[in-house]
Motif scaffolding. Sequence first.
Motif, short mmCIF file in Angstrom:
data_model
loop_
_atom_site.label_atom_id
_atom_site.label_comp_id
_atom_site.label_asym_id
_atom_site.label_seq_id
_atom_site.Cartn_x
_atom_site.Cartn_y
_atom_site.Cartn_z
N SER A 166 49.52 66.56 -8.49
CA SER A 166 50.41 65.58 -9.14
C SER A 166 50.42 64.25 -8.39
N GLN A 167 50.34 64.28 -7.07
CA GLN A 167 50.33 63.03 -6.30
C GLN A 167 49.01 62.29 -6.49
N PHE A 168 47.92 63.04 -6.63
CA PHE A 168 46.64 62.40 -6.89
C PHE A 168 46.67 61.69 -8.24
N GLU A 169 47.23 62.34 -9.24
CA GLU A 169 47.36 61.71 -10.57
C GLU A 169 48.27 60.49 -10.51
N ALA A 170 49.37 60.62 -9.78
CA ALA A 170 50.30 59.49 -9.63
C ALA A 170 49.60 58.32 -8.93
N MET A 171 48.82 58.63 -7.89
CA MET A 171 48.12 57.58 -7.16
C MET A 171 47.11 56.88 -8.07
N GLN A 172 46.39 57.63 -8.90
CA GLN A 172 45.45 57.01 -9.84
C GLN A 172 46.17 56.07 -10.80
N THR A 173 47.28 56.53 -11.34
CA THR A 173 48.06 55.70 -12.26
C THR A 173 48.55 54.44 -11.57
N GLN A 174 49.06 54.60 -10.36
CA GLN A 174 49.58 53.47 -9.60
C GLN A 174 48.48 52.45 -9.29
N MET A 175 47.32 52.93 -8.90
CA MET A 175 46.21 52.02 -8.58
C MET A 175 45.72 51.30 -9.84
N LYS A 176 45.69 52.00 -10.97
CA LYS A 176 45.31 51.34 -12.22
C LYS A 176 46.29 50.22 -12.55
N GLU A 177 47.56 50.50 -12.37
CA GLU A 177 48.57 49.49 -12.69
C GLU A 177 48.46 48.30 -11.75
N PHE A 178 48.24 48.56 -10.46
CA PHE A 178 48.04 47.45 -9.52
C PHE A 178 46.79 46.66 -9.88
N GLY A 179 45.73 47.35 -10.30
CA GLY A 179 44.51 46.66 -10.73
C GLY A 179 44.77 45.78 -11.94
N SER A 180 45.53 46.30 -12.90
CA SER A 180 45.87 45.51 -14.10
C SER A 180 46.70 44.30 -13.72
#
Length: 126
Positions: A99-113
């Motif tokens: 779950s933390q890996f998924e959260a980290m992916q989501t967070q990084m995508k949002e920071f990239g956006s």
Amino acid sequence: MATNQPQGYEIPPEMRDFAEKSVDQARKAIDGFMSAAQKTADTFEGSATTVQASARDAARKTFSYTEQNLNAAFDLAQRMVRAKDMQEAMQIQAEFVRSQFEAMQTQMKEFGSMAQSAMKQPGSKK
């Protein structure tokens, strides 16, 4: 006695026209320069505001994600303490990592956006 007083010097009409045109051209050039300088100042001001807003949004997101990640870590600790055996503890740990890996992916995508949006703002270099 005859007085020879010099007659008043008259500027030829051609020179007067040339001087007037030169003054008009200089005025237009200065007006154009001032207009360009004002636009540049406005662009810098707008860019600074955009950068400040983007930085503020990024900071808020960072705090939000930090809070979410800390809550997840505390939840993990609570669940680990309540685990009945080592197998359950390992399962809880595996779920947490996933779950933390998924959260980290989501967070990084949002920071990239957010970074891409900031780069596309008017006044920013592309």
